[in-house]
Design a protein around this motif. Structure first.
Motif, PDB file in Angstrom:
ATOM      1  N   ALA A 148       0.833  -1.207   0.000  1.00 24.77           N
ATOM      2  CA  ALA A 148       0.000   0.000   0.000  1.00 24.77           C
ATOM      3  C   ALA A 148       0.868   1.257   0.000  1.00 24.77           C
ATOM      4  CB  ALA A 148      -0.938  -0.010   1.203  1.00 24.77           C
ATOM      5  N   GLN A 149       1.989   1.212   0.704  1.00 26.27           N
ATOM      6  CA  GLN A 149       2.907   2.356   0.708  1.00 26.27           C
ATOM      7  C   GLN A 149       3.495   2.579  -0.681  1.00 26.27           C
ATOM      8  OE1 GLN A 149       3.464   4.651   2.788  1.00 26.27           O
ATOM      9  NE2 GLN A 149       3.039   3.915   4.850  1.00 26.27           N
ATOM     10  N   ARG A 150       3.804   1.514  -1.385  1.00 21.40           N
ATOM     11  CA  ARG A 150       4.303   1.654  -2.753  1.00 21.40           C
ATOM     12  C   ARG A 150       3.203   2.242  -3.645  1.00 21.40           C
ATOM     13  NH1 ARG A 150       8.616  -2.939  -4.521  1.00 21.40           N
ATOM     14  NH2 ARG A 150       9.134  -1.218  -5.917  1.00 21.40           N
ATOM     15  N   THR A 151       1.962   1.899  -3.344  1.00 17.98           N
ATOM     16  CA  THR A 151       0.842   2.450  -4.091  1.00 17.98           C
ATOM     17  C   THR A 151       0.679   3.935  -3.808  1.00 17.98           C
ATOM     18  OG1 THR A 151      -0.222   0.283  -3.945  1.00 17.98           O
ATOM     19  CG2 THR A 151      -1.598   2.136  -4.600  1.00 17.98           C
ATOM     20  N   VAL A 152       0.892   4.335  -2.564  1.00 16.40           N
ATOM     21  CA  VAL A 152       0.900   5.769  -2.234  1.00 16.40           C
ATOM     22  C   VAL A 152       1.952   6.483  -3.086  1.00 16.40           C
ATOM     23  CG1 VAL A 152       1.413   7.463  -0.425  1.00 16.40           C
ATOM     24  CG2 VAL A 152      -0.003   5.460   0.106  1.00 16.40           C
ATOM     25  N   GLY A 153       3.083   5.826  -3.310  1.00 17.92           N
ATOM     26  CA  GLY A 153       4.118   6.404  -4.158  1.00 17.92           C
ATOM     27  C   GLY A 153       3.643   6.592  -5.591  1.00 17.92           C
ATOM     28  N   LEU A 154       2.908   5.617  -6.123  1.00 18.56           N
ATOM     29  CA  LEU A 154       2.334   5.769  -7.462  1.00 18.56           C
ATOM     30  C   LEU A 154       1.377   6.951  -7.518  1.00 18.56           C
ATOM     31  CD1 LEU A 154       1.512   2.031  -8.323  1.00 18.56           C
ATOM     32  CD2 LEU A 154       3.283   3.442  -9.390  1.00 18.56           C
ATOM     33  N   LEU A 155       0.603   7.118  -6.463  1.00 18.48           N
ATOM     34  CA  LEU A 155      -0.361   8.212  -6.428  1.00 18.48           C
ATOM     35  C   LEU A 155       0.335   9.563  -6.275  1.00 18.48           C
ATOM     36  CD1 LEU A 155      -3.062   6.437  -4.266  1.00 18.48           C
ATOM     37  CD2 LEU A 155      -3.305   7.151  -6.657  1.00 18.48           C
ATOM     38  N   HIS A 156       1.462   9.581  -5.626  1.00 14.21           N
ATOM     39  CA  HIS A 156       2.254  10.813  -5.563  1.00 14.21           C
ATOM     40  C   HIS A 156       2.713  11.190  -6.976  1.00 14.21           C
ATOM     41  CE1 HIS A 156       4.886  13.895  -3.934  1.00 14.21           C
ATOM     42  NE2 HIS A 156       5.850  13.419  -4.696  1.00 14.21           N
ATOM     43  N   GLN A 157       3.107  10.191  -7.763  1.00 20.10           N
ATOM     44  CA  GLN A 157       3.528  10.450  -9.141  1.00 20.10           C
ATOM     45  C   GLN A 157       2.374  10.970  -9.991  1.00 20.10           C
ATOM     46  OE1 GLN A 157       5.364   6.895 -10.765  1.00 20.10           O
ATOM     47  NE2 GLN A 157       6.561   6.567  -8.897  1.00 20.10           N
ATOM     48  N   SER A 158       1.168  10.473  -9.748  1.00 23.67           N
ATOM     49  CA  SER A 158       0.018  10.849 -10.581  1.00 23.67           C
ATOM     50  C   SER A 158      -0.665  12.133 -10.128  1.00 23.67           C
ATOM     51  CB  SER A 158      -1.018   9.713 -10.598  1.00 23.67           C
ATOM     52  OG  SER A 158      -1.618   9.532  -9.327  1.00 23.67           O
ATOM     53  N   ARG A 159      -0.238  12.722  -9.030  1.00 23.62           N
ATOM     54  CA  ARG A 159      -0.943  13.883  -8.486  1.00 23.62           C
ATOM     55  C   ARG A 159      -1.054  15.055  -9.462  1.00 23.62           C
ATOM     56  NH1 ARG A 159       0.509  14.798  -2.466  1.00 23.62           N
ATOM     57  NH2 ARG A 159      -0.647  12.840  -2.358  1.00 23.62           N
ATOM     58  N   PRO A 160      -0.057  15.318 -10.320  1.00 23.81           N
ATOM     59  CA  PRO A 160      -0.218  16.438 -11.275  1.00 23.81           C
ATOM     60  C   PRO A 160      -1.145  16.127 -12.451  1.00 23.81           C
ATOM     61  CG  PRO A 160       2.119  15.902 -10.879  1.00 23.81           C
ATOM     62  CD  PRO A 160       1.306  14.767 -10.350  1.00 23.81           C
ATOM     63  N   PHE A 161      -1.631  14.897 -12.546  1.00 21.56           N
ATOM     64  CA  PHE A 161      -2.356  14.442 -13.733  1.00 21.56           C
ATOM     65  C   PHE A 161      -3.576  15.315 -14.033  1.00 21.56           C
ATOM     66  CE2 PHE A 161      -4.819  10.530 -15.524  1.00 21.56           C
ATOM     67  CZ  PHE A 161      -4.663  10.995 -16.803  1.00 21.56           C
ATOM     68  N   ALA A 162      -4.464  15.443 -13.072  1.00 26.34           N
ATOM     69  CA  ALA A 162      -5.718  16.177 -13.313  1.00 26.34           C
ATOM     70  C   ALA A 162      -5.450  17.606 -13.761  1.00 26.34           C
ATOM     71  CB  ALA A 162      -6.577  16.169 -12.049  1.00 26.34           C
ATOM     72  N   GLU A 163      -4.459  18.240 -13.150  1.00 26.38           N
ATOM     73  CA  GLU A 163      -4.168  19.639 -13.455  1.00 26.38           C
ATOM     74  C   GLU A 163      -3.698  19.823 -14.897  1.00 26.38           C
ATOM     75  OE1 GLU A 163      -1.569  23.291 -11.460  1.00 26.38           O
ATOM     76  OE2 GLU A 163      -1.505  21.270 -10.625  1.00 26.38           O
ATOM     77  N   ARG A 164      -3.129  18.769 -15.485  1.00 23.75           N
ATOM     78  CA  ARG A 164      -2.567  18.881 -16.837  1.00 23.75           C
ATOM     79  C   ARG A 164      -3.532  18.456 -17.932  1.00 23.75           C
ATOM     80  NH1 ARG A 164       3.635  16.710 -15.701  1.00 23.75           N
ATOM     81  NH2 ARG A 164       4.054  18.133 -13.960  1.00 23.75           N
ATOM     82  N   ILE A 165      -4.728  18.027 -17.561  1.00 20.41           N
ATOM     83  CA  ILE A 165      -5.737  17.622 -18.541  1.00 20.41           C
ATOM     84  C   ILE A 165      -6.461  18.868 -19.037  1.00 20.41           C
ATOM     85  CG2 ILE A 165      -7.910  16.372 -18.843  1.00 20.41           C
ATOM     86  CD1 ILE A 165      -6.862  14.338 -16.795  1.00 20.41           C
TER      87      ILE A 165
END
Length: 294
Positions: free
Chosen positions: A206-223
């Motif tokens: 789950a912690q590694r998944t939190v890391g994936l979500l940290h990477q994806s955090r700018p996604f919505a803003e760039r759409i």
């Protein structure tokens, strides 16, 4: 078993953990998303059927592919998606990638390590987001952010359902090296409550998944599409909360899924967060004195 209905689970788009073609998405695009979802749901139901044998499953997945490629009468879900893609001039690449994952579900029940699991997510999850981006006319340079978010959603689902997958399908997505490093075997997923080493393994994933979500955090803003950006912001918020829950809850014995009120509050927070960032960017762009400021 020769028809898609023979394998159907009865699950629909409103039963998923995360929004599918919600009202946030432009109305004219929702039918295409639902056609893609119904194709994916049909394939998922085939791969996850509890009593059909591997040969039956693979044959039905072949029929779905034939329908996707335009063969009349091969598969209603495949034919419907083929028509939808053709009408919009979109590729069938993403749907074909999904079939790679569903065939793998039929033939592979274990994953050696995180890298192998991420390769599975590349086919089982990323194509869904890539299709939605293509449908909205968004550029492929957003795919890496999409892939991080989609992989996170997939791992969250795997961790939530780890006991059910093992008990009903003898399938384990928790990598084998996570069990071995803690002196466990996959059979520990059959317990009513996770032993401490298994809880540690789930928490670490789950912690590694939190890391994936940290990477994806700018996604919505760039759409570019505002409504799609809001939907992605909602999904990001829901996923971040679920990933954090999985770092401290036992999916073998505790509820991890959101209640309706919790999901609504998180969705609202996610949407408002995206709106705030977009309005902030517009405001700064219209203030000459702020250009170049940090």
């Amino acid at each position: 078993m020769t028809e898609t209905t023979d394998f159907a689970s009865g699950k629909g788009h409103r039963d998923e953990n995360f929004p599918v073609a919600s009202r946030l998405v432009r109305a004219e695009l929702r039918p295409a998303i639902l056609a893609f979802y119904r194709f994916a749901r049909a394939a998922d139901d085939v791969a996850d059927h509890e009593t059909a044998d591997a040969a039956q499953k693979l044959a039905q997945l072949d029929r779905l592919e034939a329908g996707l490629r335009g063969e009349p009468g091969a598969s209603p879900e495949g034919n419907a998606l083929h028509a939808s893609l053709k009408a919009r001039g979109l590729t069938d690449r993403h749907a074909l990638d999904l079939l790679v994952a569903f065939r793998r579900d039929v033939t592979q029940r274990r994953y050696a390590d995180w890298a192998e699991l991420m390769d599975y997510c590349r086919y089982s999850a990323a194509p869904v987001g890539r299709f939605v981006l293509d449908l909205h006319g968004e550029p492929p340079n957003l795919w890496p952010l999409n892939d991080s978010l989609c992989a996170a959603l997939q791992v969250i689902n795997h961790l939530q359902d780890c006991a059910k997958d093992y008990r009903t399908l003898d399938r384990a997505y928790i990598p084998l090296d996570a069990f071995a490093a803690r002196g466990l075997t996959v059979a520990s997923l059959s317990d009513r409550q996770a032993v401490p080493p298994l809880r540690d393994a789930i928490s670490a994933l789950a912690q590694r998944t939190v890391g994936l979500l940290h990477q994806s955090r700018p996604f919505a803003e760039r759409i570019a599409d505002r409504r799609l950006a809001l939907e992605v912001g909602v999904i990001q918020a829901l996923a971040e909360d679920l990933a954090l829950r999985l770092t401290r809850r036992d999916p073998l014995s505790q509820r991890v899924h959101h209640h309706a009120v919790e999901a609504f509050a998180l969705a609202l927070r996610g949407a408002l967060g995206v709106m705030g960032k977009r309005f902030g960017r517009i405001f700064r762009a219209n203030q000459p004195g702020l250009h170049g400021s940090s």
